[in-house]
Design a protein around this motif. Structure first.
Motif, PDB file in Angstrom:
ATOM      1  N   LEU A 173       0.850  -1.186   0.000  1.00 30.86           N
ATOM      2  CA  LEU A 173       0.000   0.000   0.000  1.00 30.86           C
ATOM      3  C   LEU A 173       0.885   1.235   0.000  1.00 30.86           C
ATOM      4  CD1 LEU A 173      -2.547  -1.012   2.812  1.00 30.86           C
ATOM      5  CD2 LEU A 173      -2.887  -1.224   0.347  1.00 30.86           C
ATOM      6  N   SER A 174       0.577   2.209  -0.853  1.00 34.23           N
ATOM      7  CA  SER A 174       1.259   3.500  -0.781  1.00 34.23           C
ATOM      8  C   SER A 174       0.313   4.509  -0.154  1.00 34.23           C
ATOM      9  CB  SER A 174       1.714   3.972  -2.161  1.00 34.23           C
ATOM     10  OG  SER A 174       0.616   4.399  -2.945  1.00 34.23           O
ATOM     11  N   THR A 175       0.859   5.516   0.523  1.00 31.05           N
ATOM     12  CA  THR A 175       0.038   6.452   1.280  1.00 31.05           C
ATOM     13  C   THR A 175       0.231   7.886   0.799  1.00 31.05           C
ATOM     14  OG1 THR A 175       1.662   6.974   3.007  1.00 31.05           O
ATOM     15  CG2 THR A 175       0.374   4.941   3.266  1.00 31.05           C
ATOM     16  N   SER A 176      -0.670   8.738   1.244  1.00 37.05           N
ATOM     17  CA  SER A 176      -0.629  10.153   0.873  1.00 37.05           C
ATOM     18  C   SER A 176       0.538  10.876   1.521  1.00 37.05           C
ATOM     19  CB  SER A 176      -1.936  10.831   1.290  1.00 37.05           C
ATOM     20  OG  SER A 176      -2.139  10.703   2.689  1.00 37.05           O
ATOM     21  N   GLN A 177       1.162  10.289   2.517  1.00 40.72           N
ATOM     22  CA  GLN A 177       2.275  10.931   3.211  1.00 40.72           C
ATOM     23  C   GLN A 177       3.626  10.361   2.795  1.00 40.72           C
ATOM     24  OE1 GLN A 177       1.180  10.729   7.409  1.00 40.72           O
ATOM     25  NE2 GLN A 177       0.264  12.765   7.225  1.00 40.72           N
ATOM     26  N   GLY A 178       3.658   9.678   1.646  1.00 37.62           N
ATOM     27  CA  GLY A 178       4.924   9.199   1.128  1.00 37.62           C
ATOM     28  C   GLY A 178       5.386   7.876   1.700  1.00 37.62           C
ATOM     29  N   GLY A 179       4.479   7.117   2.294  1.00 37.15           N
ATOM     30  CA  GLY A 179       4.848   5.838   2.887  1.00 37.15           C
ATOM     31  C   GLY A 179       4.450   4.656   2.020  1.00 37.15           C
ATOM     32  N   VAL A 180       5.113   3.526   2.255  1.00 36.91           N
ATOM     33  CA  VAL A 180       4.751   2.251   1.635  1.00 36.91           C
ATOM     34  C   VAL A 180       4.651   1.218   2.746  1.00 36.91           C
ATOM     35  CG1 VAL A 180       5.453   0.396   0.084  1.00 36.91           C
ATOM     36  CG2 VAL A 180       5.790   2.765  -0.607  1.00 36.91           C
TER      37      VAL A 180
END
Length: 526
Positions: free
Chosen positions: A351-358
């Motif tokens: 999953l990738s996130t809106s805050q630049g995380g995976v």
């Protein structure tokens, strides 16, 4: 003094106004003699008599709600002769009132779930998921039609899927057949080109249907090679499934609801935009990820929408949840999802996130978060896994497409060491998407620099990748009211020649099909 005389067409007029009136009368007479007035009247009458035929819109249709009875005229209790209820404000603090006295009964507060999700994470049955769409879209027979499709038609389609050979190369999706329509030299064969040339959107009554109530954020098709089952997720969390071929539809008295929606079935497993969807390799499970922070799976065997993962903050009341500590506030959501195809069960995904995380999720055994890493200072729009199973590409608002080795990602529970990318390439502006081709040889990016870039053997690169192998100028400016364009590879081509599809903002709007050398193979207009 001599009086001024105005002359027109050989006649004299005392005043200027008389001459103007004469000119106007001459023009009216000429127009009447030309026959244009009669022709215009005939055209107008024909247009009125010939009414425009109604366009037959396929798909969802709103149910016709009964007109409510008019409410009685409001009157004050004094005029109506009623007694005062005797309620009063006991206290006021910080803008909140405490009401007491009389027979006042406070209203029960509406039950709200974490991040405004549809429920507390429990399973949704098919009927519950349909009814959550609201009375606007639920008519008599809608639930029965949807249950028939999910319980009978879909399992029949799954049973007809070809058995995947155990010798198939690990990491390659089962729908990919090497050499399908291609020659060994990589030149497009006549069969494939003929097939591309035959594609059209000329008949809106068969090619177009309303599948969701709101703007579509994600689309995926069932891996069946024979039946077209298109799935779309929209802005409000609706999941629309369109049985395009009308395979296995109800007949007789039960067919009314299905025929009314033309094989479209609507569910609501989420309350936020469905940002990404994927079928597992067997075609039995449909995974959907949403901005509300939840991932649900429709399992054709269990016949429920099961929540398999959800983000939560670091409040101790959520400590036993799988997603504990992965929600970082109101501006944190799931942007995209990619199945980890090293394991074909659909039990592992990124999953990738809106805050630049995976985030990497492993649902085998009791389930765990393998890693949760911030890989960018800005939103990551897409994450894509190479067929080798360990090279991952990320792209987003940072203007970079970056490649990572997932084997070297620090564990979620132990090391907090910051990972380093293997290679990267700058697009100048934000990147809508980056996807590996089925063979893994090419990485395709869609950029806000109005280009489609193809990197070759990016998974073998180290450091800065200066220029893509191919760069295609392309209008990708959708504006704020349309979902962004994302070029995607056709999953059934694993050969020296691969093709990809993308929409275009060119006028008139078109769908374009390209070869892996950047050659435009086909434009499809509606």
């Amino acid at each position: 003094d001599s009086q001024e005389v105005f002359v027109f067409n050989g006649q004299s007029y005392v005043t200027y106004q008389e001459m103007v009136d004469a000119k106007r009368q001459r023009n009216r007479d000429m127009l009447a003699k030309s026959g244009l007035l009669e022709a215009k009247a005939a055209v107008d009458n024909a247009a009125i008599e010939q009414k425009r035929p109604a366009v037959n819109v396929r798909g969802l249709k709103r149910s016709k709600a009964a007109q409510p009875a008019p409410l009685p005229r409001r009157k004050s209790s004094r005029i109506a002769g009623g007694t005062a209820p005797g309620i009063y404000i006991e206290s006021e603090q910080a803008g909140k009132f405490e009401i007491s006295g009389g027979s006042f009964t406070p209203e029960e507060p509406e039950v709200k779930f974490y991040n405004n999700r549809v429920n507390d994470g429990s399973d949704l049955s098919i009927s519950e998921a349909v009814e959550l769409t609201g009375s606007k879209w639920v008519k008599e027979g809608t639930v029965d039609s949807s249950e028939h499709f999910m319980k009978k038609t879909l399992p029949d389609i799954i049973d007809d899927l070809p058995i995947v050979s155990a010798s198939r190369k690990k990491g390659i999706p089962p729908s990919v057949a090497k050499g399908s329509g291609l020659s060994s030299s990589g030149i497009i064969s006549k069969n494939l080109q003929n097939h591309l040339d035959s594609l059209s959107l000329d008949d809106p009554e068969t090619c177009v249907a309303k599948v969701t109530p709101d703007r579509i954020y994600s689309v995926v098709c069932h891996p069946s090679p024979d039946k077209i089952i298109a799935c779309a997720g929209d802005k409000q969390g609706h999941l629309g499934i369109w049985n395009v071929d009308q395979y296995g539809v109800l007949t007789g008295d039960q067919a009314s609801a299905n025929n009314a929606s033309d094989g479209v079935h609507l569910f609501k497993p989420h309350r936020g935009p469905i940002s990404s969807m994927a079928w597992d390799s067997s075609g039995t499970s449909l995974l959907s990820a949403s901005y509300d922070g939840s991932v649900r799976v429709f399992d054709a065997n269990k016949q429920v929408f099961e929540e398999v993962f959800a983000t939560y903050d670091d409040d101790m009341m959520y400590k036993d949840k799988l997603g504990y500590g992965t929600d970082h506030g109101y501006n944190s959501w799931i942007q995209s999802m990619e199945l980890d195809h090293k394991y074909e069960s659909g039990k592992m995904f990124f999953l990738s996130t809106s805050q630049g995380g995976v985030i990497h999720i492993d649902l085998r055994a009791k389930g765990k978060v393998t890693f949760d890493q911030i890989l960018s200072a800005k939103k990551i729009n897409t994450v894509s896994l190479h067929p080798n199973g360990h090279t991952m590409a990320t792209a987003g608002l940072s203007t970079l497409v970056e490649l990572w080795d997932v084997r070297k990602m620090p564990s979620f529970t132990t090391s907090k060491k910051e990972p380093k990318p293997l290679a990267w390439q700058s697009a100048g502006r934000s990147i809508n998407s980056a996807f590996f081709s089925p063979s893994g040889k090419r990485l395709l990016t869609t950029t806000q620099s109005n280009t489609l870039d193809m990197l070759e053997d990016a998974h073998l690169a180290n450091g800065l990748i200066k220029m893509p192998k191919e760069r295609i100028k392309h209008d990708n400016m959708t504006g704020r009211w349309l979902a962004t364009l994302q070029a995607r590879w056709h999953p059934g081509m694993v050969s020296d020649q691969e093709i990809f599809v993308v929409g275009s903002m060119k006028k008139p709007r078109i769908i374009e099909i390209f070869g892996d050398n950047g050659e435009l193979l086909r434009e499809i207009r509606g």
